[in-house]
Design a protein around this motif. Structure first.
Motif, short mmCIF file in Angstrom:
data_model
loop_
_atom_site.label_atom_id
_atom_site.label_comp_id
_atom_site.label_asym_id
_atom_site.label_seq_id
_atom_site.Cartn_x
_atom_site.Cartn_y
_atom_site.Cartn_z
N PHE A 1 -14.20 -42.33 -28.02
CA PHE A 1 -12.80 -41.90 -27.93
C PHE A 1 -12.15 -42.04 -29.29
O PHE A 1 -12.46 -42.96 -30.06
CB PHE A 1 -12.03 -42.76 -26.92
CG PHE A 1 -12.46 -42.62 -25.49
CD1 PHE A 1 -13.34 -41.63 -25.07
CD2 PHE A 1 -11.98 -43.49 -24.54
CE1 PHE A 1 -13.72 -41.52 -23.75
CE2 PHE A 1 -12.35 -43.40 -23.20
CZ PHE A 1 -13.23 -42.40 -22.81
N THR A 2 -11.24 -41.16 -29.58
CA THR A 2 -10.48 -41.24 -30.83
C THR A 2 -9.02 -41.61 -30.58
O THR A 2 -8.28 -41.91 -31.51
CB THR A 2 -10.54 -39.91 -31.60
OG1 THR A 2 -10.06 -38.86 -30.75
CG2 THR A 2 -11.96 -39.60 -32.04
N ARG A 3 -8.61 -41.58 -29.31
CA ARG A 3 -7.24 -41.89 -28.94
C ARG A 3 -7.25 -42.63 -27.60
O ARG A 3 -8.04 -42.32 -26.72
CB ARG A 3 -6.41 -40.62 -28.81
CG ARG A 3 -4.99 -40.86 -28.36
CD ARG A 3 -3.97 -39.94 -28.99
NE ARG A 3 -4.01 -39.84 -30.43
CZ ARG A 3 -3.48 -40.72 -31.29
NH1 ARG A 3 -2.88 -41.79 -30.84
NH2 ARG A 3 -3.55 -40.53 -32.58
N LEU A 4 -6.36 -43.62 -27.50
CA LEU A 4 -6.23 -44.40 -26.28
C LEU A 4 -4.74 -44.46 -25.95
O LEU A 4 -3.92 -44.80 -26.81
CB LEU A 4 -6.79 -45.81 -26.48
CG LEU A 4 -6.86 -46.73 -25.27
CD1 LEU A 4 -7.69 -46.10 -24.15
CD2 LEU A 4 -7.45 -48.08 -25.67
N SER A 5 -4.38 -44.11 -24.72
CA SER A 5 -2.97 -44.03 -24.32
C SER A 5 -2.76 -44.77 -23.01
O SER A 5 -3.71 -45.14 -22.32
CB SER A 5 -2.55 -42.56 -24.15
OG SER A 5 -2.75 -41.83 -25.34
N GLU B 1 -7.43 -43.43 -21.28
CA GLU B 1 -6.19 -44.00 -20.76
C GLU B 1 -6.46 -45.36 -20.15
O GLU B 1 -7.40 -45.53 -19.36
CB GLU B 1 -5.58 -43.09 -19.69
CG GLU B 1 -4.30 -43.65 -19.10
CD GLU B 1 -3.71 -42.80 -17.98
OE1 GLU B 1 -2.61 -43.15 -17.52
OE2 GLU B 1 -4.35 -41.83 -17.55
N ILE B 2 -5.64 -46.33 -20.49
CA ILE B 2 -5.70 -47.65 -19.86
C ILE B 2 -5.00 -47.58 -18.51
O ILE B 2 -3.88 -47.09 -18.41
CB ILE B 2 -5.05 -48.71 -20.75
CG1 ILE B 2 -5.86 -48.89 -22.03
CG2 ILE B 2 -4.90 -50.04 -20.00
CD1 ILE B 2 -5.23 -49.81 -23.04
N LYS B 3 -5.67 -48.08 -17.48
CA LYS B 3 -5.13 -48.12 -16.12
C LYS B 3 -5.32 -49.52 -15.55
O LYS B 3 -6.23 -50.24 -15.93
CB LYS B 3 -5.85 -47.11 -15.21
CG LYS B 3 -5.75 -45.65 -15.61
CD LYS B 3 -4.35 -45.12 -15.57
CE LYS B 3 -3.78 -45.03 -14.17
NZ LYS B 3 -2.44 -44.43 -14.12
N SER B 4 -4.45 -49.89 -14.63
CA SER B 4 -4.61 -51.09 -13.81
C SER B 4 -4.81 -52.38 -14.60
O SER B 4 -5.54 -53.26 -14.17
CB SER B 4 -5.75 -50.90 -12.81
OG SER B 4 -5.47 -49.82 -11.97
#
Length: 152
Positions: free
Chosen positions: A105-109, A73-76
């Motif tokens: 990672f195979t998925r980024l949200s 997960e992308i944060k900040s």
């Protein structure tokens, strides 16, 4: 030349940028819909943090949270006023995608807001292959949130 470096949470300029980020999040979204992390939360072992700098000047930051099972997960994500419109957010996002791939990672949200203030961020993510998705991890459906994801 913009460089992306790991760490930096102890630096005053990073603390100021993150404080500005939190202030803006609470000014544009209802408190229950703010999912931005404070300094202590960004120190969690599942989170990696980077800064973008040019000749020592802080231009932006971004973090990557390992959600487990190959999902990040992308944060900040934040750029300074000085950096807006210069491609710094793209540089940070591309770095986070590469770091995700390197970590297997195979998925980024990510989660971002629905308000007009967040429109530039939404456009950035869509340009880089993110598509709308259902809430993930511990998020719940929220009319003030947009959830986006992409395969890595």
């Amino acid at each position: 030349m913009v460089t992306v470096e790991p760490g930096g949470l102890e630096r005053d300029d990073v603390r100021a940028l993150l404080s500005e980020h939190l202030t803006d999040m609470f000014a544009t979204s209802p408190a229950e819909s703010v999912h931005a992390l404070d300094l202590d939360a960004l120190r969690h072992e599942a989170i990696s943090f980077w800064t973008a700098r040019e000749e020592g000047r802080l231009l932006g930051c971004g973090a990557l949270k390992d959600l487990g099972s190959g999902h990040g997960e992308i944060k900040s994500m934040r750029t300074s006023a000085l950096a807006r419109g210069r491609g710094v957010a793209t540089t940070l996002l591309e770095h986070l995608v590469r770091a995700s791939r390197d970590r297997g990672f195979t998925r980024l949200s990510l989660e971002t807001g629905t308000q007009p203030y967040f429109a530039p961020a939404r456009r950035l993510y869509v340009r880089h292959g993110f598509e709308p998705c259902e809430p993930f991890a511990d998020y719940a459906l929220d009319p003030n949130s947009v959830f986006l994801t992409r395969a890595i």
